[in-house]
Enzyme design. Structure first.
Site, PDB file in Angstrom:
ATOM      1  N   ASP A 148       0.833  -1.204   0.000  1.00 53.68           N
ATOM      2  CA  ASP A 148       0.000   0.000   0.000  1.00 53.68           C
ATOM      3  C   ASP A 148       0.869   1.256   0.000  1.00 53.68           C
ATOM      4  O   ASP A 148       1.978   1.250   0.538  1.00 53.68           O
ATOM      5  CB  ASP A 148      -0.908  -0.040   1.241  1.00 53.68           C
ATOM      6  CG  ASP A 148      -2.083   0.906   1.112  1.00 53.68           C
ATOM      7  OD1 ASP A 148      -2.265   1.515   0.040  1.00 53.68           O
ATOM      8  OD2 ASP A 148      -2.826   1.058   2.104  1.00 53.68           O
ATOM      9  N   HIS A 163       2.699   3.170  -8.837  1.00 53.63           N
ATOM     10  CA  HIS A 163       2.487   1.738  -9.111  1.00 53.63           C
ATOM     11  C   HIS A 163       3.693   1.155  -9.859  1.00 53.63           C
ATOM     12  O   HIS A 163       4.099   0.029  -9.618  1.00 53.63           O
ATOM     13  CB  HIS A 163       1.209   1.531  -9.942  1.00 53.63           C
ATOM     14  CG  HIS A 163      -0.034   1.947  -9.221  1.00 53.63           C
ATOM     15  ND1 HIS A 163      -0.265   1.615  -7.905  1.00 53.63           N
ATOM     16  CD2 HIS A 163      -1.126   2.653  -9.619  1.00 53.63           C
ATOM     17  CE1 HIS A 163      -1.432   2.102  -7.534  1.00 53.63           C
ATOM     18  NE2 HIS A 163      -1.973   2.750  -8.548  1.00 53.63           N
ATOM     19  N   LEU A 198      10.662 -20.698  -4.635  1.00 53.93           N
ATOM     20  CA  LEU A 198       9.647 -19.802  -4.083  1.00 53.93           C
ATOM     21  C   LEU A 198       8.371 -19.772  -4.938  1.00 53.93           C
ATOM     22  O   LEU A 198       8.450 -19.671  -6.168  1.00 53.93           O
ATOM     23  CB  LEU A 198      10.223 -18.383  -4.012  1.00 53.93           C
ATOM     24  CG  LEU A 198       9.246 -17.294  -3.583  1.00 53.93           C
ATOM     25  CD1 LEU A 198       9.115 -17.240  -2.076  1.00 53.93           C
ATOM     26  CD2 LEU A 198       9.659 -15.931  -4.118  1.00 53.93           C
TER      27      LEU A 198
HETATM   28  C1  FPP Z   1      -2.227   0.252  -3.213  1.00 52.79           C
HETATM   29  O1  FPP Z   1      -1.654   1.531  -3.191  1.00 52.79           O
HETATM   30  C2  FPP Z   1      -1.633  -0.506  -4.295  1.00 52.79           C
HETATM   31  C3  FPP Z   1      -2.332  -1.062  -5.312  1.00 52.79           C
HETATM   32  C4  FPP Z   1      -3.784  -1.030  -5.435  1.00 52.79           C
HETATM   33  C5  FPP Z   1      -1.633  -1.752  -6.412  1.00 52.79           C
HETATM   34  C6  FPP Z   1      -0.439  -2.526  -5.991  1.00 52.79           C
HETATM   35  C7  FPP Z   1       0.345  -2.887  -7.168  1.00 52.79           C
HETATM   36  C8  FPP Z   1       1.679  -2.900  -7.215  1.00 52.79           C
HETATM   37  C9  FPP Z   1       2.546  -2.612  -6.067  1.00 52.79           C
HETATM   38  C10 FPP Z   1       2.370  -3.299  -8.441  1.00 52.79           C
HETATM   39  C11 FPP Z   1       2.041  -4.708  -8.742  1.00 52.79           C
HETATM   40  C12 FPP Z   1       2.991  -5.333  -9.583  1.00 52.79           C
HETATM   41  C13 FPP Z   1       2.754  -6.454 -10.249  1.00 52.79           C
HETATM   42  C14 FPP Z   1       3.893  -7.131 -10.834  1.00 52.79           C
HETATM   43  C15 FPP Z   1       1.418  -7.023 -10.436  1.00 52.79           C
HETATM   44  P1  FPP Z   1      -2.594   2.779  -3.395  1.00 52.79           P
HETATM   45  O2  FPP Z   1      -2.661   3.090  -4.822  1.00 52.79           O
HETATM   46  O3  FPP Z   1      -3.912   2.517  -2.746  1.00 52.79           O
HETATM   47  O4  FPP Z   1      -1.812   3.870  -2.615  1.00 52.79           O
HETATM   48  P2  FPP Z   1      -2.445   5.086  -1.787  1.00 52.79           P
HETATM   49  O5  FPP Z   1      -3.209   4.483  -0.639  1.00 52.79           O
HETATM   50  O6  FPP Z   1      -1.253   5.844  -1.340  1.00 52.79           O
HETATM   51  O7  FPP Z   1      -3.317   5.857  -2.730  1.00 52.79           O
END
Ligand code: FPP
Length: 263
Positions: free
Chosen positions: A38, A55, A149
């Site tokens: 997050d 992201h 893994l």
């Molecule tokens: C939450 O942060 C994150 C997500 C909804 C997406 C997570 C995805 C990745 C870390 C990349 C994934 C990679 C692969 C290879 C699939 P947020 O956007 O809610 O952050 P915020 O709370 O600060 O707005």
């Protein structure tokens, strides 16, 4: 002079981390580590960048954490990459998130194969765009013989939905005489979940200071240890992973019972 001092300090910190990392291996390592990644949006906002830049940076951290988890001997790493609720985000962000698995696997699949990583996915594949589903299916296929893994992406995953779907399958099997109602217990129910051949997570990490589960593995996390950090996912590094596992190693897991000395 100031630069030299900074360099020296950085080297010192990294040597320290290497030592602590090696030390971790001498103690109990979580068999299954689950992470709620997050804070990507906030990371980007702090830098006046679009949310998707967060992201993208988060995707790079996935690669680094996968490598570290593998080096530690963690058997399964489950990453919450997209929830059943994330469809509510702006269309452009959803489209970007749906392209990330392709980009990640397109770039790093050879490396994952070389490192003996087995890619898996848990979530509702049918609702994913075909380009996303195909990239994931290809990676699953190409790594299915690997026995290192397990890198398990929770993609279009929601725990309540998973439990309801499991319930429907249980009811069907009871109606069809495949399962006797009296045989339904925690163990048999677990066999209807998407994690049926995985152990429950030993440790859950959530980044970015949010202290909630957000519909993630509600059944499976019943006895897991939780570790929260204010660090945003794109900033998550070896240092925090070490801290989380050190904290895990310091916890006494009683699963509702007593510690052996107390009994
Ligand atoms: C939450 O942060 C994150 C997500 C909804 C997406 C997570 C995805 C990745 C870390 C990349 C994934 C990679 C692969 C290879 C699939 P947020 O956007 O809610 O952050 P915020 O709370 O600060 O707005």
């Amino acid at each position: 002079m100031l630069n030299k001092l900074k360099q020296w300090k950085r080297r010192q910190v990294s040597e320290d981390a290497d030592e602590r990392f090696q030390e971790l291996k001498k103690h109990r390592i979580p068999e299954h580590l689950a992470i709620i990644m997050d804070g990507n949006g906030r990371w980007a906002k702090k830098r006046a960048l679009p949310r998707v830049a967060g992201h993208h940076e988060g995707m790079k951290v996935v690669r680094r954490v996968t490598k570290l988890a593998n080096q530690l001997g963690i058997k399964t790493l489950t990453l919450y990459a997209f929830s059943t609720e994330n469809w509510k985000r702006p269309k452009m962000e959803v489209e970007y998130l749906m392209k990330l698995p392709e980009e990640f696997l397109g770039t790093f699949l050879p490396e994952l194969i070389e490192e003996n990583v087995q890619v898996r996915m848990m979530g509702y594949e049918e609702a994913l765009p075909s380009h996303t589903a195909n990239a994931v299916k290809k990676a699953i296929h190409k790594t299915k013989e690997n026995d290192g893994l397990i890198l398990n992406f929770a993609l279009n995953y929601g725990s309540r939905f998973e439990i309801i779907e499991a319930m429907k399958d249980v009811l069907k099997d009871v109606q069809n005489g495949i399962l006797e109602e009296s045989h339904l217990n925690e163990e048999t129910f677990s066999q209807y979940l998407m994690t049926k051949d995985l152990p429950d997570p030993d440790l859950l990490i959530r980044t970015s200071g949010e202290i909630r589960l957000s519909n993630f593995m509600l059944w499976q996390l019943a006895y897991s240890e939780f570790w929260f950090t204010d660090v945003l996912w794109p900033d998550f590094n070896k240092e925090q992973l070490i801290e989380a596992i050190e904290a895990f190693q310091g916890r006494s897991r009683r699963f509702g019972g007593l510690q052996s000395e107390e009994s």
